[in-house]
Design a protein around this motif. Structure first.
Motif, short mmCIF file in Angstrom:
data_model
loop_
_atom_site.label_atom_id
_atom_site.label_comp_id
_atom_site.label_asym_id
_atom_site.label_seq_id
_atom_site.Cartn_x
_atom_site.Cartn_y
_atom_site.Cartn_z
N ASP A 150 -7.52 12.79 -9.75
CA ASP A 150 -7.44 11.35 -10.02
C ASP A 150 -7.68 10.50 -8.79
O ASP A 150 -8.14 9.37 -8.91
CB ASP A 150 -6.07 11.00 -10.60
CG ASP A 150 -5.85 11.56 -11.98
OD1 ASP A 150 -6.84 11.89 -12.65
OD2 ASP A 150 -4.68 11.68 -12.39
N CYS A 151 -7.35 11.01 -7.64
CA CYS A 151 -7.37 10.20 -6.42
C CYS A 151 -8.62 10.36 -5.57
O CYS A 151 -8.63 9.92 -4.43
CB CYS A 151 -6.15 10.51 -5.57
SG CYS A 151 -4.63 10.13 -6.40
N HIS A 202 0.85 -1.20 0.00
CA HIS A 202 0.00 0.00 0.00
C HIS A 202 0.89 1.25 0.00
O HIS A 202 0.69 2.16 -0.80
CB HIS A 202 -0.91 -0.05 1.22
CG HIS A 202 -1.95 1.01 1.28
ND1 HIS A 202 -2.93 0.99 2.25
CD2 HIS A 202 -2.20 2.11 0.55
CE1 HIS A 202 -3.71 2.04 2.09
NE2 HIS A 202 -3.28 2.74 1.05
N GLN A 203 1.88 1.29 0.88
CA GLN A 203 2.79 2.43 0.96
C GLN A 203 3.56 2.61 -0.34
O GLN A 203 3.71 3.72 -0.84
CB GLN A 203 3.77 2.26 2.13
CG GLN A 203 4.72 3.43 2.30
CD GLN A 203 4.01 4.69 2.70
OE1 GLN A 203 3.36 4.74 3.73
NE2 GLN A 203 4.10 5.73 1.88
N PHE A 204 4.06 1.52 -0.90
CA PHE A 204 4.79 1.59 -2.15
C PHE A 204 3.94 2.19 -3.27
O PHE A 204 4.40 3.05 -4.03
CB PHE A 204 5.30 0.20 -2.56
CG PHE A 204 5.94 0.17 -3.91
CD1 PHE A 204 7.20 0.70 -4.11
CD2 PHE A 204 5.28 -0.38 -5.00
CE1 PHE A 204 7.80 0.70 -5.36
CE2 PHE A 204 5.87 -0.38 -6.26
CZ PHE A 204 7.13 0.15 -6.43
N LEU A 205 2.69 1.76 -3.36
CA LEU A 205 1.80 2.28 -4.41
C LEU A 205 1.49 3.76 -4.22
O LEU A 205 1.34 4.49 -5.19
CB LEU A 205 0.53 1.45 -4.48
CG LEU A 205 0.72 0.02 -5.00
CD1 LEU A 205 -0.56 -0.78 -4.85
CD2 LEU A 205 1.21 0.01 -6.43
N VAL A 206 1.41 4.20 -2.98
CA VAL A 206 1.23 5.63 -2.72
C VAL A 206 2.44 6.40 -3.25
O VAL A 206 2.29 7.45 -3.90
CB VAL A 206 1.00 5.91 -1.22
CG1 VAL A 206 1.10 7.38 -0.90
CG2 VAL A 206 -0.36 5.36 -0.77
N CYS A 241 -4.01 0.78 -7.71
CA CYS A 241 -3.56 0.18 -8.97
C CYS A 241 -4.40 0.69 -10.14
O CYS A 241 -3.86 0.99 -11.21
CB CYS A 241 -3.65 -1.34 -8.90
SG CYS A 241 -2.39 -2.08 -7.86
N LYS A 242 -5.70 0.80 -9.92
CA LYS A 242 -6.58 1.31 -10.98
C LYS A 242 -6.22 2.76 -11.32
O LYS A 242 -6.10 3.11 -12.49
CB LYS A 242 -8.03 1.21 -10.52
CG LYS A 242 -9.04 1.66 -11.57
CD LYS A 242 -10.44 1.52 -11.05
CE LYS A 242 -10.97 2.89 -10.74
NZ LYS A 242 -12.36 2.93 -10.33
N ILE A 243 -6.01 3.57 -10.30
CA ILE A 243 -5.68 4.98 -10.52
C ILE A 243 -4.33 5.11 -11.23
O ILE A 243 -4.18 5.89 -12.17
CB ILE A 243 -5.68 5.76 -9.20
CG1 ILE A 243 -7.10 5.84 -8.62
CG2 ILE A 243 -5.10 7.15 -9.38
CD1 ILE A 243 -7.16 6.32 -7.19
N ILE A 244 -3.34 4.34 -10.77
CA ILE A 244 -2.01 4.38 -11.38
C ILE A 244 -2.08 3.98 -12.85
O ILE A 244 -1.47 4.62 -13.71
CB ILE A 244 -1.02 3.50 -10.60
CG1 ILE A 244 -0.71 4.15 -9.25
CG2 ILE A 244 0.26 3.25 -11.40
CD1 ILE A 244 0.02 3.25 -8.28
N SER A 245 -2.87 2.95 -13.16
CA SER A 245 -2.98 2.54 -14.57
C SER A 245 -3.63 3.63 -15.41
O SER A 245 -3.25 3.85 -16.55
CB SER A 245 -3.76 1.23 -14.69
OG SER A 245 -5.13 1.41 -14.40
#
Length: 95
Positions: A29-30, A10-14, A58-62
């Motif tokens: 976006d968030c 979770h932290q990594f994706l943030v 993950c959806k937002i990053i994509s």
């Protein structure tokens, strides 16, 4: 996956999202992630809540990558991530 591993992911994706998105874009976006009111620092939240936040991130990053790279991520991948978010919401609702 253990809860502490989920929190680390979770932290990594943030961090990834902050790296990819410009400041003004992050708020737009968030909004879905922000409304969850969960961050990696909320260790008292359940494993399912962190899992759902991971799927949302993950959806937002994509979406951010697709917008920046002219749809370099196939639409079926983005749709699959949206389905994962929807199913995790359903799982949390039935718990």
């Amino acid at each position: 996956m253990y809860k502490d591993e989920m929190i680390q992911l979770h932290q990594f994706l943030v961090y990834v999202l902050k790296y990819l998105a410009e400041d003004d874009q992050i708020t737009n976006d968030c909004s879905e992630y922000i409304t969850l009111k969960i961050s990696p620092h909320h260790i008292h939240k359940t494993k399912a809540e962190h899992k759902h936040a991971i799927f949302v991130l993950c959806k937002i990053i994509s979406q951010v990558i697709a917008d920046k790279e002219n749809n370099s991520i196939p639409e079926n991948v983005r749709n699959s991530l949206s389905d994962l978010v929807r199913r995790s919401e359903e799982e949390m609702g039935s718990s």
